[in-house]
Write a protein that holds these residues in place. Structure first.
Motif, mmCIF file in Angstrom:
data_model
loop_
_atom_site.group_PDB
_atom_site.id
_atom_site.type_symbol
_atom_site.label_atom_id
_atom_site.label_comp_id
_atom_site.label_asym_id
_atom_site.label_seq_id
_atom_site.Cartn_x
_atom_site.Cartn_y
_atom_site.Cartn_z
ATOM 1 N N THR A 39 -8.609 -6.644 1.511
ATOM 2 C CA THR A 39 -8.506 -5.571 2.499
ATOM 3 C C THR A 39 -7.112 -5.524 3.095
ATOM 4 O OG1 THR A 39 -10.818 -5.976 3.023
ATOM 5 C CG2 THR A 39 -9.570 -4.655 4.583
ATOM 6 N N MET A 40 -6.579 -6.702 3.418
ATOM 7 C CA MET A 40 -5.264 -6.729 4.053
ATOM 8 C C MET A 40 -4.183 -6.294 3.072
ATOM 9 S SD MET A 40 -5.448 -9.682 6.826
ATOM 10 C CE MET A 40 -4.407 -8.718 7.828
ATOM 11 N N HIS A 41 -4.305 -6.702 1.819
ATOM 12 C CA HIS A 41 -3.296 -6.325 0.821
ATOM 13 C C HIS A 41 -3.231 -4.804 0.675
ATOM 14 C CE1 HIS A 41 -0.984 -6.219 -2.903
ATOM 15 N NE2 HIS A 41 -1.940 -5.497 -3.448
ATOM 16 N N GLY A 42 -4.388 -4.188 0.451
ATOM 17 C CA GLY A 42 -4.410 -2.740 0.250
ATOM 18 C C GLY A 42 -3.920 -1.999 1.480
ATOM 19 N N THR A 43 -4.457 -2.385 2.640
ATOM 20 C CA THR A 43 -4.089 -1.688 3.865
ATOM 21 C C THR A 43 -2.602 -1.855 4.161
ATOM 22 O OG1 THR A 43 -6.302 -2.190 4.661
ATOM 23 C CG2 THR A 43 -4.715 -1.450 6.287
ATOM 24 N N THR A 44 -2.100 -3.073 3.993
ATOM 25 C CA THR A 44 -0.690 -3.326 4.274
ATOM 26 C C THR A 44 0.199 -2.505 3.360
ATOM 27 O OG1 THR A 44 -1.236 -5.583 4.901
ATOM 28 C CG2 THR A 44 1.054 -5.137 4.386
ATOM 29 N N MET A 45 -0.081 -2.577 2.070
ATOM 30 C CA MET A 45 0.807 -1.910 1.127
ATOM 31 C C MET A 45 0.817 -0.403 1.342
ATOM 32 S SD MET A 45 2.408 -4.085 -0.476
ATOM 33 C CE MET A 45 2.536 -5.595 -1.392
ATOM 34 N N ILE A 46 -0.318 0.158 1.690
ATOM 35 C CA ILE A 46 -0.365 1.616 1.826
ATOM 36 C C ILE A 46 0.105 2.060 3.203
ATOM 37 C CG2 ILE A 46 -1.950 3.560 1.968
ATOM 38 C CD1 ILE A 46 -3.460 2.015 -0.364
ATOM 39 N N LEU A 101 1.367 0.230 5.809
ATOM 40 C CA LEU A 101 2.474 -0.447 6.487
ATOM 41 C C LEU A 101 3.684 -0.616 5.585
ATOM 42 C CD1 LEU A 101 0.375 -3.170 8.333
ATOM 43 C CD2 LEU A 101 1.411 -1.138 9.312
ATOM 44 N N PHE A 102 3.558 -0.305 4.311
ATOM 45 C CA PHE A 102 4.732 -0.437 3.448
ATOM 46 C C PHE A 102 5.138 0.890 2.805
ATOM 47 C CE2 PHE A 102 6.266 -1.388 -0.978
ATOM 48 C CZ PHE A 102 7.594 -1.497 -0.610
ATOM 49 N N GLY A 131 0.901 -2.337 13.058
ATOM 50 C CA GLY A 131 0.982 -3.534 12.228
ATOM 51 C C GLY A 131 0.593 -4.779 13.001
ATOM 52 N N ILE A 132 1.021 -4.858 14.280
ATOM 53 C CA ILE A 132 0.707 -6.044 15.088
ATOM 54 C C ILE A 132 -0.797 -6.123 15.337
ATOM 55 C CG2 ILE A 132 0.962 -7.061 17.381
ATOM 56 C CD1 ILE A 132 3.867 -6.085 17.356
ATOM 57 N N VAL A 133 -1.383 -4.987 15.713
ATOM 58 C CA VAL A 133 -2.837 -4.965 15.964
ATOM 59 C C VAL A 133 -3.585 -5.469 14.741
ATOM 60 C CG1 VAL A 133 -4.800 -3.394 16.168
ATOM 61 C CG2 VAL A 133 -2.850 -3.125 17.678
ATOM 62 N N PHE A 134 -3.139 -4.993 13.586
ATOM 63 C CA PHE A 134 -3.836 -5.340 12.353
ATOM 64 C C PHE A 134 -3.647 -6.820 12.017
ATOM 65 C CE2 PHE A 134 -4.087 -5.163 7.615
ATOM 66 C CZ PHE A 134 -5.433 -4.860 7.556
ATOM 67 N N LEU A 167 -3.103 4.264 14.879
ATOM 68 C CA LEU A 167 -1.716 4.087 15.325
ATOM 69 C C LEU A 167 -0.717 4.511 14.252
ATOM 70 C CD1 LEU A 167 -1.956 0.714 17.263
ATOM 71 C CD2 LEU A 167 -1.426 2.961 18.194
ATOM 72 N N THR A 168 -0.926 4.025 13.022
ATOM 73 C CA THR A 168 0.026 4.416 11.980
ATOM 74 C C THR A 168 -0.135 5.895 11.658
ATOM 75 O OG1 THR A 168 -1.524 3.760 10.257
ATOM 76 C CG2 THR A 168 0.090 2.129 10.927
ATOM 77 N N GLY A 169 -1.345 6.424 11.839
ATOM 78 C CA GLY A 169 -1.559 7.852 11.590
ATOM 79 C C GLY A 169 -0.774 8.698 12.577
ATOM 80 N N ILE A 170 -0.836 8.332 13.864
ATOM 81 C CA ILE A 170 -0.068 9.095 14.855
ATOM 82 C C ILE A 170 1.428 8.934 14.557
ATOM 83 C CG2 ILE A 170 0.456 9.366 17.300
ATOM 84 C CD1 ILE A 170 -2.334 8.192 17.880
#
Lengths: 275, 570
Positions: free
Chosen positions: B87-94, B96-97, B136-139, B178-181
Motif C-alpha cells: 500500500t505504501m509503495h503504490g501510494t508513495t510512488m503515485i 508523492l512521487f 506525505g508526513i501524515v501518511f 491533502l495531496t489532492g488539494i
C-alpha cells in the motif's frame, strides 16, 4: 535480437508455453483466450520490431559526425496521416478478431453426450440448457463450493453436498459457476480453465468451464482480500463423470453422518443441561 | 569558417542578462528564505528534492517486497507487513512521487519556458508545496502506528471499518485529500500562468511541447481530483459516520467505488506520463539538432489522449460485474488511446531520423524511454482486449505492464529531464560518463526486474500475494526479478552520487550548455530571481535558436555554448 524473438515466437506453443502465452488446455474458453492472445502477440511482435528496429537504426546511423548536418524537417503530413490510419487499422483488425472469438469465450457449449448430470436455468446456459451448477463462495481466506442446482438460493437447508478449497468437477460436462462472496472482494481464477471473475459481496457473477480431460488444476484468489490473501488457493479436481457422481454421493453421506453426530451431541448436551 | 576581420562589434556569445547578481544584505537566515519563499524556482527545487526523497522511500519499500518474493515460502515479511508495504509503495510512488515531481519540473520550467517572471499565483504555489509535504508526513507517520493495508486502490469492503479498523486507512484518506488539494491548486496555477503570462509573440502554436503537456496535465487534474476527493470522503463517512455508500450489507455498492476510483485513476495515469512525454519532446529535438517532427500532431495527440483518458476507466474492472457491452465500449476506447500515443512515438523517432545525434545521457534516457514505453504500450493492447484481460488482470503481467509505463516511462523521462535541466537549475553539469553508466545499469536492471514479470503473470502468479509455494514454476522468474530490482537500485544510486558530486565539483555550465531551443536557456544558470530582465519576442517554436542565429548573423561568430561540444564526436 530480432532472430531470437522470431525463434521464440515459432517455439511459442511448445517450449515457451506459459512464458509468453497464458495458461490454457483445460477448457475451451481458456483455449480461445489463448489463441486470441497469440494473434495479438504476432501483430504486436511485428509492430515492436518495426518501431524498435527504426529506433536502433537511427541511433547508430545518425550519430553526430564531423560535417554531418541535421536535416531541418518540420513534418510530413502525408506520412503522419498514413501512420495514424495504419495504427487505427491494426486496432480495427484486433477488434474484429476479438468479437469473432468472443462468442466461444463467453457462451458455454453443450456437455458431451451422456455426461449431463443435472440441469438448471441459471445463466450462462449452454444451447440445450443442460449443465452442472456449482456455487462458489469466497470468504477470508477459503473458497466454499456447493454442488447442484438451486445452490444459490440456500446453502444449508437444501442439504446439497459442499466442499472447501478443492472442487470436484466432471470431465466433459459444462460446469457453470455462480460466484458470490460473504465478506470482501475475491477473484475466482483457475488459469487453465478460463479467465477471472470477481466475487463481489452483494453481486452474483458467473463463469463456466468444460474440462476437456481429467486432471488437477491449480488456481488462486486474484484480488487482495486481506493479510492471508496468498493462502487463498483453489484446486479443481476434474474426474470422469461416474467418479464425480460417486464422490458427490460419498460427500453427501459424510455430511449427513457428521450432521447426525452433531445433532446427537447437541441433543445429549441439551438434555444433560450442559448447553 | 574563415575569419576575415568581420566588422568590429563587441562580441557577446549569448545574450546575457547584465544584472544577474544583485548584492543585497542578507536579512534572513537561509532556511527561513526557503520556508517563506514564493519564488517558483525555489518551490520547484523543493518539490524536486522532496519527491525524490519519497521516490527513495517507495523504492526501499519495493526492494523489501522483492526480497520477500525472491524465494518461495519466504518468512522475511508477514502478510500484514507485506500488505502495508504494498500500500505504501503504490501510494508513495503515485501521490508523492510521480504526480508531484511533474509539478516540480513544471514549477521550475513553465515560467522560464514561456518567458514569465513567476507563476500567476506565487503564494498559492507555495501552499501547493506545503500541502504536499504535510500529506506525505501524515501518511508516513502511520509507520509508527498502523500503516494502511488495503492497497493504493483501497477497494471496499476490505478498506471498510469492519475489515480495516486501524487509523492507517484514515491517514490514507487524509493523504488523498491533502495531496489532492495540493495538485488542484497547482493545476489552477499552471493553467492561469500558461493562459495569461506567455511572452509576446508566443501564440498557442509556439508553446513549447513540455508546456503543452503541463497544460493538459493541469486540466486532467482539475477533472479527476474532485472525483477521488468525493469518493474518499464517502469512504470516510462510511467508516465513521454511518453512511453505506459502499457497504453491500446495507444495499451499498462496492462496484460504485471502483467506478469512482478509476474515473480518477485512469486520467491519473496520463497525469503521470504526459509531462514525461513533454520532456521527451523537448530533449529529442535539442540533441538531434533538428526541429521536432510534427509539432502540431504531438500537441494535438496530447489533447486527444487527455480527452480519451476520461473514457477508459472501466478497463481496470473487466473482472468486476459489468455487462459485456460496457466492456466492449471500454475496450474500444482503450484501443483508441493507442493511436495518439503511437503517433507520438512515430514522431519522436522521425525527429531522430536524419538528425545529428549528440549522444548525451539525457538522450540515452530519452531513447531508452521510447523503447521501454513501446513495450508498455503494446502490452496495454493485450490488457485492453477484455477476454484476454480476464486471464491477465490482477497478475504479474499487469505489474510488468504498468511498471514499463510508469517506471520505464515516467521515471526514464524524469531522468532525461534531470540530466537535461540540471545545468540550468544548479549552474553545473552532471558527469556524463557516470550518467551513461547509471543509464545502462538502470536499463539492464529495469528490464531484468520487469520483463520476467510478464512470464510470471502468464504462468499464473496473481499480484499482491506475499508468498507462494515451490513447484508452481514461479521461483526462477521471481529470483531473476529480485536480482534485477537491486541492479536497478544501484543504477538510481549512481545518479544520486552524480548529483551529489556535481553540486560541488561539476563543470560550470554557462547559460546554454546544450544549444537549447526554448527560453529557459536565455537566462543565466541558475536563473536570477526575476528570470528575465528583458523578455524576448517569440517568433517560432524555437525562440532560443532564433536568438542564437540572430547573434551569429550580427557578429559573424559561431555561438559557443557552455561546454556541451565536448560530448559530440566532432
Amino acid at each position: 535480437m530480432a532472430s531470437a524473438v522470431a525463434v521464440a515466437l515459432l517455439l511459442a506453443p511448445a517450449a515457451f508455453a506459459n512464458f509468453i502465452t497464458p495458461k490454457a488446455g483445460g477448457s475451451p474458453n481458456a483455449n480461445k483466450i489463448d489463441s486470441l492472445y497469440k494473434i495479438i502477440l504476432y501483430i504486436a511482435a511485428v509492430v515492436f520490431m518495426i518501431v524498435v528496429g527504426t529506433l536502433v537504426y537511427s541511433m547508430f546511423k545518425f550519430r553526430a559526425k564531423k560535417g554531418a548536418v541535421a536535416a531541418q524537417i518540420h513534418g510530413n503530413t502525408r506520412l503522419e496521416v498514413s501512420w495514424t490510419v495504419a495504427a487505427a487499422l491494426i486496432l480495427v483488425a484486433i477488434t474484429v478478431v476479438t468479437f469473432v472469438k468472443l462468442g466461444g469465450i463467453i457462451n458455454p457449449p453443450n456437455s458431451n453426450p451422456g455426461v449431463v448430470l443435472s440441469a438448471s436455468t441459471t445463466q450462462p446456459t449452454p444451447p440445450n440448457g443442460k449443465q452442472v451448477t456449482i456455487c462458489v463462495q469466497g470468504r477470508q481466506y477459503i473458497w466454499r463450493y456447493t454442488y447442484g442446482s438451486g445452490c444459490l438460493n440456500n446453502y444449508f437447508t437444501n442439504k446439497l453436498p459442499y466442499s472447501y478449497q478443492e472442487m470436484e468437477a466432471p470431465a466433459g460436462a459444462t460446469v457453470v459457476l455462480d460466484i458470490q462472496s460473504t465478506d470482501v472482494i475475491h477473484s475466482w481464477w483457475v488459469p487453465s480453465l478460463g479467465g477471472k471473475v470477481d466475487a463481489v459481496p452483494g453481486y452474483t457473477t458467473y463463469t463456466w468451464f468444460k474440462a476437456l480431460h481429467p486432471g488437477l488444476f491449480h488456481g488462486q484468489c486474484a484480488q487482495l482480500c486481506g493479510r492471508n490473501h496468498a493462502a487463498m488457493t483453489a484446486l479443481v479436481n476434474v474426474v470422469p463423470p461416474a467418479q464425480y457422481q460417486a464422490w458427490l454421493n460419498q460427500q453427501q453421506r459424510l455430511i449427513t453422518q457428521a450432521n447426525d453426530r452433531v445433532g446427537a451431541l447437541r441433543q445429549y448436551l441439551t438434555q444433560s443441561g450442559q448447553l | 569558417m574563415a575569419v576575415t576581420a568581420p566588422p568590429v562589434r563587441p562580441v557577446r556569445p549569448v545574450p546575457q542578462v547584465i544584472t544577474d547578481t544583485v548584492v543585497k544584505p542578507r536579512q534572513t537566515k537561509r532556511w527561513v528564505e526557503w520556508v517563506t519563499t514564493t519564488d517558483h524556482k525555489k518551490i520547484g527545487i523543493m518539490y524536486l528534492v522532496l519527491t525524490f526523497v519519497f521516490f527513495l522511500l517507495g523504492g526501499i519499500e519495493a526492494l523489501l517486497m522483492r526480497v520477500q518474493l525472491s524465494v518461495p515460502n519466504s518468512t522475511f515479511l508477514t502478510g500484514e507487513r507485506y500488505n502495508e508495504l504494498l500500500t505504501m509503495h503504490g501510494t508513495t510512488m503515485i501521490f508523492l512521487f510521480v504526480v508531484p515531481i511533474m509539478a516540480g519540473f513544471g514549477n521550475y520550467f513553465v515560467p522560464l519556458m514561456i518567458g514569465a517572471r513567476d507563476m500567476a499565483f506565487p503564494r498559492l504555489n507555495a501552499m501547493s508545496f506545503w500541502l504536499l509535504l504535510f500529506g506525505g508526513i501524515v501518511f508516513y507517520c502511520t509507520l509508527f502506528f498502523n500503516p494502511p493495508e488495503a492497497g493504493w486502490w483501497s477497494y471496499p469492503p476490505l478498506s471498510s471499518i469492519q475489515f480495516s479498523p486501524s487509523g492507517g486507512q484514515d491517514a490514507w484518506i487524509f493523504l488523498i485529500h491533502l495531496t489532492g488539494i495540493s495538485s488542484l491548486l497547482g493545476a489552477v496555477n499552471f493553467y492561469a500562468t500558461i493562459a495569461n503570462m506567455r511572452a509576446p509573440g508566443m501564440s498557442w502554436g509556439r508553446l513549447p511541447l513540455f508546456v503543452w503537456a503541463i497544460l493538459v496535465y493541469a486540466i486532467l487534474l482539475i477533472i479527476a481530483i474532485p472525483v477521488v476527493a468525493a469518493a474518499v470522503t464517502m469512504m470516510l463517512t462510511d467508516r465513521h459516520f454511518g453512511t453505506h455508500f459502499f457497504d453491500p450489507t446495507a444495499h451499498g455498492a462496492p462496484v460504485l467505488w471502483q467506478h469512482l476510483f478509476w474515473f480518477f485513476g485512469h486520467p491519473e495515469v496520463y497525469i503521470m506520463i504526459l509531462p514525461g512525454f513533454g520532456m521527451i519532446s523537448e530533449v529529442i529535438p535539442v540533441f538531434s539538432r533538428k526541429p521536432i517532427f510534427g509539432y502540431k500532431a504531438i500537441a494535438a495527440a496530447t489533447v486527444v489522449i487527455a480527452f480519451l483518458a476520461t473514457l477508459v476507466w472501466a478497463h481496470h474492472m473487466f473482472a468486476s460485474p459489468l455487462p459485456i457491452v460496457v466492456m466492449g465500449f471500454f475496450m474500444l476506447s482503450s484501443f483508441l488511446i493507442g493511436v495518439p500515443t503511437g503517433v507520438k512515438i512515430f514522431n519522436w523517432i522521425s525527429t531522430l531520423w536524419r538528425g545529428s545525434l549528440m549522444m548525451t545521457t539525457s538522450l540515452y534516457f530519452a531513447i531508452g524511454f521510447i523503447a521501454i514505453f513501446t513495450i508498455g504500450g503494446i502490452t496495454g493492447i493485450f490488457l485492453a482486449t477484455f477476454p484476454v484481460d480476464w486471464q491477465l488482470t490482477d497478475t504479474y503481467f499487469v505489474v510488468a505492464h504498468f511498471h514499463y509505463v510508469l517506471m520505464g516511462g515516467a521515471v526514464f523521462s524524469i531522468m532525461a529531464g534531470l540530466y537535461y535541466w540540471f545545468p540550468k537549475i544548479t549552474g553545473r553539469m552532471l558527469n556524463e560518463p557516470l550518467g551513461k553508466l547509471s543509464f545502462w545499469v538502470m536499463f539492464i536492471g529495469f528490464n531484468m526486474t520487469f520483463f520476467v514479470q510478464h512470464a510470471l503473470g502468464l504462468s499464473g502468479m496473481p499480484r499482491r500475494i506475499y508468498t507462494y509455494g515451490p513447484g508452481l514454476g514461479w521461483s526462477t522468474y521471481n529470483l531473476i526479478s529480485t536480482i534485477g530490482s537491486f541492479i536497478l537500485g544501484v543504477g538510481i544510486l549512481l545518479t544520486i552520487i552524480n548529483v551529489a558530486r556535481s553540486l560541488r565539483v561539476g563543470k560550470i555550465a554557462g547559460p546554454d550548455p546544450w544549444k537549447g531551443n526554448t527560453l529557459e536557456w536565455f537566462t543565466p544558470s541558475p536563473p536570477p530571481p526575476n528570470n528575465f530582465d528583458v523578455i524576448p519576442r517569440v517568433r517560432s517554436v524555437e525562440p532560443m535558436r532564433d536568438i542564437r542565429r540572430q547573434v551569429e548573423r550580427e557578429t559573424g561568430v559561431t555561438q559557443k555554448t557552455g561546454g556541451s561540444e565536448r560530448f559530440a564526436r566532432v
